[in-house]
Motif scaffolding. Structure first.
Motif, PDB file in Angstrom:
ATOM      1  N   THR A  40       0.822  -1.216   0.000  1.00  0.00           N
ATOM      2  CA  THR A  40       0.000   0.000   0.000  1.00  0.00           C
ATOM      3  C   THR A  40       0.852   1.261   0.000  1.00  0.00           C
ATOM      4  N   SER A  41       2.149   1.102  -0.131  1.00  0.00           N
ATOM      5  CA  SER A  41       3.044   2.257  -0.170  1.00  0.00           C
ATOM      6  C   SER A  41       2.689   3.167  -1.348  1.00  0.00           C
ATOM      7  N   GLY A  42       2.501   4.451  -1.068  1.00  0.00           N
ATOM      8  CA  GLY A  42       2.134   5.401  -2.113  1.00  0.00           C
ATOM      9  C   GLY A  42       0.640   5.513  -2.335  1.00  0.00           C
ATOM     10  N   TYR A  43      -0.149   4.706  -1.609  1.00  0.00           N
ATOM     11  CA  TYR A  43      -1.595   4.735  -1.726  1.00  0.00           C
ATOM     12  C   TYR A  43      -2.196   5.398  -0.484  1.00  0.00           C
ATOM     13  N   THR A  44      -3.279   6.125  -0.669  1.00  0.00           N
ATOM     14  CA  THR A  44      -4.001   6.759   0.435  1.00  0.00           C
ATOM     15  C   THR A  44      -5.096   5.826   0.917  1.00  0.00           C
ATOM     16  N   GLU A  45      -5.140   5.570   2.231  1.00  0.00           N
ATOM     17  CA  GLU A  45      -6.229   4.756   2.762  1.00  0.00           C
ATOM     18  C   GLU A  45      -7.509   5.578   2.825  1.00  0.00           C
ATOM     19  N   ILE A  46      -8.590   5.031   2.291  1.00  0.00           N
ATOM     20  CA  ILE A  46      -9.882   5.696   2.347  1.00  0.00           C
ATOM     21  C   ILE A  46     -10.404   5.645   3.784  1.00  0.00           C
ATOM     22  N   ALA A  47     -10.895   6.759   4.300  1.00  0.00           N
ATOM     23  CA  ALA A  47     -11.471   6.787   5.642  1.00  0.00           C
ATOM     24  C   ALA A  47     -12.650   5.835   5.712  1.00  0.00           C
ATOM     25  N   VAL A  48     -12.957   5.319   6.907  1.00  0.00           N
ATOM     26  CA  VAL A  48     -14.061   4.370   7.035  1.00  0.00           C
ATOM     27  C   VAL A  48     -15.406   5.020   6.747  1.00  0.00           C
ATOM     28  N   THR A  49     -15.452   6.334   6.705  1.00  0.00           N
ATOM     29  CA  THR A  49     -16.679   7.051   6.324  1.00  0.00           C
ATOM     30  C   THR A  49     -16.681   7.414   4.843  1.00  0.00           C
ATOM     31  N   GLY A  50     -15.675   6.964   4.090  1.00  0.00           N
ATOM     32  CA  GLY A  50     -15.610   7.228   2.665  1.00  0.00           C
ATOM     33  C   GLY A  50     -14.886   8.510   2.325  1.00  0.00           C
ATOM     34  N   HIS A  51     -14.801   8.774   1.033  1.00  0.00           N
ATOM     35  CA  HIS A  51     -14.124   9.958   0.506  1.00  0.00           C
ATOM     36  C   HIS A  51     -15.046  10.612  -0.520  1.00  0.00           C
ATOM     37  N   PRO A  52     -15.035  11.944  -0.610  1.00  0.00           N
ATOM     38  CA  PRO A  52     -15.901  12.596  -1.607  1.00  0.00           C
ATOM     39  C   PRO A  52     -15.581  12.129  -3.029  1.00  0.00           C
ATOM     40  N   LEU A  53     -16.599  11.774  -3.774  1.00  0.00           N
ATOM     41  CA  LEU A  53     -16.399  11.261  -5.123  1.00  0.00           C
ATOM     42  C   LEU A  53     -15.621  12.241  -5.997  1.00  0.00           C
ATOM     43  N   GLY A  54     -15.895  13.535  -5.839  1.00  0.00           N
ATOM     44  CA  GLY A  54     -15.287  14.518  -6.732  1.00  0.00           C
ATOM     45  C   GLY A  54     -13.819  14.796  -6.500  1.00  0.00           C
ATOM     46  N   SER A  55     -13.239  14.225  -5.430  1.00  0.00           N
ATOM     47  CA  SER A  55     -11.819  14.493  -5.155  1.00  0.00           C
ATOM     48  C   SER A  55     -11.090  13.235  -4.721  1.00  0.00           C
ATOM     49  N   MET A  56     -11.417  12.109  -5.351  1.00  0.00           N
ATOM     50  CA  MET A  56     -10.748  10.859  -5.000  1.00  0.00           C
ATOM     51  C   MET A  56      -9.264  10.946  -5.321  1.00  0.00           C
ATOM     52  N   PRO A  57      -8.390  10.408  -4.451  1.00  0.00           N
ATOM     53  CA  PRO A  57      -6.956  10.383  -4.759  1.00  0.00           C
ATOM     54  C   PRO A  57      -6.685   9.569  -6.019  1.00  0.00           C
ATOM     55  N   ALA A  58      -5.534   9.786  -6.623  1.00  0.00           N
ATOM     56  CA  ALA A  58      -5.171   9.021  -7.814  1.00  0.00           C
ATOM     57  C   ALA A  58      -4.914   7.556  -7.469  1.00  0.00           C
ATOM     58  N   LYS A  59      -4.412   7.316  -6.248  1.00  0.00           N
ATOM     59  CA  LYS A  59      -4.096   5.960  -5.815  1.00  0.00           C
ATOM     60  C   LYS A  59      -4.614   5.789  -4.374  1.00  0.00           C
ATOM     61  N   TYR A  60      -5.528   4.855  -4.169  1.00  0.00           N
ATOM     62  CA  TYR A  60      -6.092   4.688  -2.842  1.00  0.00           C
ATOM     63  C   TYR A  60      -6.414   3.216  -2.578  1.00  0.00           C
ATOM     64  N   PHE A  61      -6.687   2.900  -1.285  1.00  0.00           N
ATOM     65  CA  PHE A  61      -6.991   1.512  -0.944  1.00  0.00           C
ATOM     66  C   PHE A  61      -7.966   1.421   0.219  1.00  0.00           C
ATOM     67  N   TRP A  62      -8.558   0.227   0.333  1.00  0.00           N
ATOM     68  CA  TRP A  62      -9.437  -0.175   1.429  1.00  0.00           C
ATOM     69  C   TRP A  62      -9.319  -1.698   1.508  1.00  0.00           C
ATOM     70  N   TYR A  63     -10.298  -2.394   2.066  1.00  0.00           N
ATOM     71  CA  TYR A  63     -10.227  -3.855   2.162  1.00  0.00           C
ATOM     72  C   TYR A  63     -11.497  -4.504   1.641  1.00  0.00           C
ATOM     73  N   GLY A  64     -11.327  -5.674   1.038  1.00  0.00           N
ATOM     74  CA  GLY A  64     -12.456  -6.504   0.641  1.00  0.00           C
ATOM     75  C   GLY A  64     -12.518  -7.723   1.543  1.00  0.00           C
TER      76      GLY A  64
END
Length: 232
Positions: A40-64
């Motif tokens: 996940t190096s270089g990736y932004t973790e999405i907050a558990v409350t989500g991220h605004p659709l209009g400003s999503m980072p270029a590289k991000y992660f969460w869990y499935g």
């Protein structure tokens, strides 16, 4: 990191996952889109409350989290302020075909029911505390009824799926008519322009069934991705 509080293992490959296991789910708009596993190096973790659709980072992660054969559900809302109409236009309601890290499947939304259920699983226009109708909807089957013995000691269902502070857009249109709250008071009236949302409730083993206009954009409503694939 907000790792899902399950007794399962963090896996690197979808093929190795068992029910309760989880995997890093990444999105990289600069390369290939969705990716499973890896650093996940270089990736932004999405907050558990989500991220605004209009400003999503270029590289991000969460869990499935694996909840059934051939089915992974995100452990959180990934994007909020997203409308159901946007999800539908981009084929994320019924399913967008994708191959992720060599696994062919589709990214889609959960099913959540169309009305409240009574004790026998029949339709009810009032919240009786039995979930939604039909009772085999995925929200009740996989999230609310996630096996208790697969939740880590000292944690709650919300520590696994992070659902108490927001609604997850679901696939369905509610049954039209007047709905009532748990006290039997008339709540509001659903129409053909509404869509179902699940979540946002303080009760441990039950999560609210609600609806909003399909064009509704709110920080408390968002997209929880599902990956459905053929498991051999």
């Amino acid at each position: 990191m907000a790792v899902p509080a399950t007794t399962g293992q963090l896996r690197e490959r979808v093929e190795d996952m068992e029910i309760g296991d989880y995997i890093v789910w990444k999105y990289d708009s600069t390369i290939t889109g969705y990716i499973f596993g890896g650093s996940t190096s270089g990736y932004t973790e999405i907050a558990v409350t989500g991220h605004p659709l209009g400003s999503m980072p270029a590289k991000y992660f969460w869990y499935g989290i694996k909840v059934d054969k051939g089915l992974l559900i995100s452990d959180r809302i990934v994007s909020h302020t997203v409308t159901w109409d946007w999800l539908n236009t981009n084929k994320f309601v019924e399913g967008f075909p994708l191959t992720i890290s060599g696994i062919s499947g589709a990214v889609r939304s959960l099913s959540g029911g169309v009305l409240y259920a009574d004790a026998n699983g029949n339709k009810s226009n009032a919240d009786l505390g039995y979930g939604a109708f039909p009772s085999m909807n995925e929200w009740d089957k996989y999230i609310i009824k996630f096996p208790f013995n697969k939740i880590s000691t000292g944690n709650t269902l919300d520590d696994v799926f992070h659902y108490l502070t927001n609604y997850t857009w679901c696939r369905e249109t509610p049954i039209y008519g007047t709905w009532k709250d748990s006290a039997g008071n008339t709540s509001s009236s659903a129409s053909s322009s509404h869509r179902i949302g699940r979540g946002s409730n303080t009760r441990t083993q039950w999560s609210d069934l609600n609806y909003a206009g399909s064009s509704n954009s709110s920080a408390t409503w968002g997209f929880r991705p599902v990956f459905e694939y053929k498991e051999v």
